[in-house]
Design a protein around this motif. Structure first.
Motif, PDB file in Angstrom:
ATOM      1  N   SER A 100      -5.993  33.761 -24.762  1.00 28.02           N
ATOM      2  CA  SER A 100      -5.153  34.477 -23.801  1.00 28.02           C
ATOM      3  C   SER A 100      -5.079  35.948 -24.164  1.00 28.02           C
ATOM      4  CB  SER A 100      -3.742  33.885 -23.769  1.00 28.02           C
ATOM      5  OG  SER A 100      -3.078  34.131 -24.998  1.00 28.02           O
ATOM      6  N   VAL A 124      -5.012  33.479 -19.183  1.00 28.43           N
ATOM      7  CA  VAL A 124      -5.566  32.467 -20.073  1.00 28.43           C
ATOM      8  C   VAL A 124      -6.980  32.168 -19.593  1.00 28.43           C
ATOM      9  CG1 VAL A 124      -5.395  30.096 -20.915  1.00 28.43           C
ATOM     10  CG2 VAL A 124      -3.324  31.476 -20.651  1.00 28.43           C
ATOM     11  N   PRO A 133      -8.035  25.524 -21.981  1.00 31.12           N
ATOM     12  CA  PRO A 133      -8.215  26.832 -22.608  1.00 31.12           C
ATOM     13  C   PRO A 133      -9.491  26.891 -23.451  1.00 31.12           C
ATOM     14  CG  PRO A 133      -5.955  26.109 -22.851  1.00 31.12           C
ATOM     15  CD  PRO A 133      -6.723  24.933 -22.285  1.00 31.12           C
TER      16      PRO A 133
END
Length: 154
Positions: A100, A124, A133
């Motif tokens: 992020s 993200v 992620p």
């Protein structure tokens, strides 16, 4: 995260933004919702030009998971509406995580020392297929690190 004030020099990355006739509302100033499209333009232009990210078809997506905006001064149509004038968008990194990044963004009318709006966005990076992620690549991390700046009064 959301600064109270900042000048154009506080933003390491800057890009021009073309004002469009449709950005103006009935009160003859840029509608608040247009500011968010400008913030998206700033980040995606940076990604395309400096990170080489293909945000349309590449393996990573950049999702906005949190944001906020402080509107400080209207951008009136006046000299902008008919002339198709430009404003300047600024971007700086305030936090660089594993997957992020937190940005401060600013919008500056021509010849204005003070911003019309200041914002923060948290992006993200996620895998296009997995939605999970993904770590920011080392080359991209290096370019983002170039934009890391100290705190602005918040």
């Amino acid at each position: 995260m959301l600064p109270k004030t900042a000048g154009l020099d506080d933003f390491a990355y800057r890009t021009p933004i073309q004002l469009r006739w449709g950005d103006f509302d009935l009160f003859d100033h840029v509608n608040n919702v247009a500011y968010y499209s400008y913030f998206e333009h700033i980040t995606l232009t940076f990604y395309r030009e400096h990170l080489g990210l293909d945000v349309v078809q590449g393996p990573l997506l950049c999702l906005v998971v949190e944001n906020g905006c402080r509107f400080l001064a209207p951008i009136d149509s006046g000299e902008y509406k008919d002339a198709g004038r430009m404003i300047t968008g600024g971007l700086r990194v305030v936090r660089l995580g594993t997957s992020s990044v937190t940005y401060n963004l600013g919008l500056f009318a021509q010849d204005a020392g003070q911003p019309a709006a200041l914002a923060y966005w948290i992006h993200v990076f996620v895998g296009r297929g997995s939605g999970r992620p993904e770590p920011i690549s080392e080359p991209a991390r290096g370019r983002l690190a170039d934009l890391v700046a100290g705190p602005i009064e918040s």
